[in-house]
Scaffold this motif. Structure first.
Motif, PDB file in Angstrom:
ATOM      1  N   SER A   1       0.851  -1.192   0.000  1.00  0.00           N
ATOM      2  CA  SER A   1       0.000   0.000   0.000  1.00  0.00           C
ATOM      3  C   SER A   1       0.879   1.232   0.000  1.00  0.00           C
ATOM      4  O   SER A   1       1.824   1.331   0.778  1.00  0.00           O
TER       5      SER A   1
ATOM      6  N   ARG B   1       0.531   5.310   0.396  1.00  0.00           N
ATOM      7  CA  ARG B   1      -0.446   6.311   0.825  1.00  0.00           C
ATOM      8  C   ARG B   1       0.191   7.686   0.920  1.00  0.00           C
ATOM      9  O   ARG B   1       1.276   7.838   1.455  1.00  0.00           O
ATOM     10  N   LYS B   2      -0.499   8.646   0.394  1.00  0.00           N
ATOM     11  CA  LYS B   2      -0.157  10.061   0.538  1.00  0.00           C
ATOM     12  C   LYS B   2       1.262  10.385   0.109  1.00  0.00           C
ATOM     13  O   LYS B   2       1.919  11.243   0.706  1.00  0.00           O
ATOM     14  N   LEU B   3       1.764   9.707  -0.921  1.00  0.00           N
ATOM     15  CA  LEU B   3       3.093  10.020  -1.433  1.00  0.00           C
ATOM     16  C   LEU B   3       3.000  11.148  -2.450  1.00  0.00           C
ATOM     17  O   LEU B   3       2.161  11.117  -3.334  1.00  0.00           O
ATOM     18  N   PRO B   4       3.889  12.132  -2.351  1.00  0.00           N
ATOM     19  CA  PRO B   4       3.879  13.233  -3.316  1.00  0.00           C
ATOM     20  C   PRO B   4       4.678  12.851  -4.567  1.00  0.00           C
ATOM     21  O   PRO B   4       5.679  13.462  -4.898  1.00  0.00           O
TER      22      PRO B   4
END
Length: 71
Positions: free
Chosen positions: A59, A61-64
């Motif tokens: 998973s 998540r919230k990676l730029p």
């Protein structure tokens, strides 16, 4: 960052940087941290990965970042 699994050796390598590793330290059995010339962490090598990591579930998540999958 790249994550590569090598089934022939059951090892997982997490490449955190494009810089070359000049030093490695085993922090626990089968877990090796790689450092560059400035002492920055550049990679993590996990031996016997199938017994230490849940390889079938990843998973992010919230990676730029843009996510690409390659086979």
């Amino acid at each position: 960052m790249k994550i590569d699994y090598y089934p022939e050796t059951d090892s997982l390598y997490i490449d955190l940087s494009e810089k070359s590793s000049v030093e490695s330290r085993e922090i626990s059995e089968g877990i090796v941290l790689d450092y560059d010339a400035e002492g920055n962490l550049v990679g993590i090598d996990i031996d016997n990965a199938s017994t230490k990591v849940q390889l079938k579930d990843l998973s992010l998540r919230k990676l730029p970042a843009d996510i690409r999958a390659t086979a």
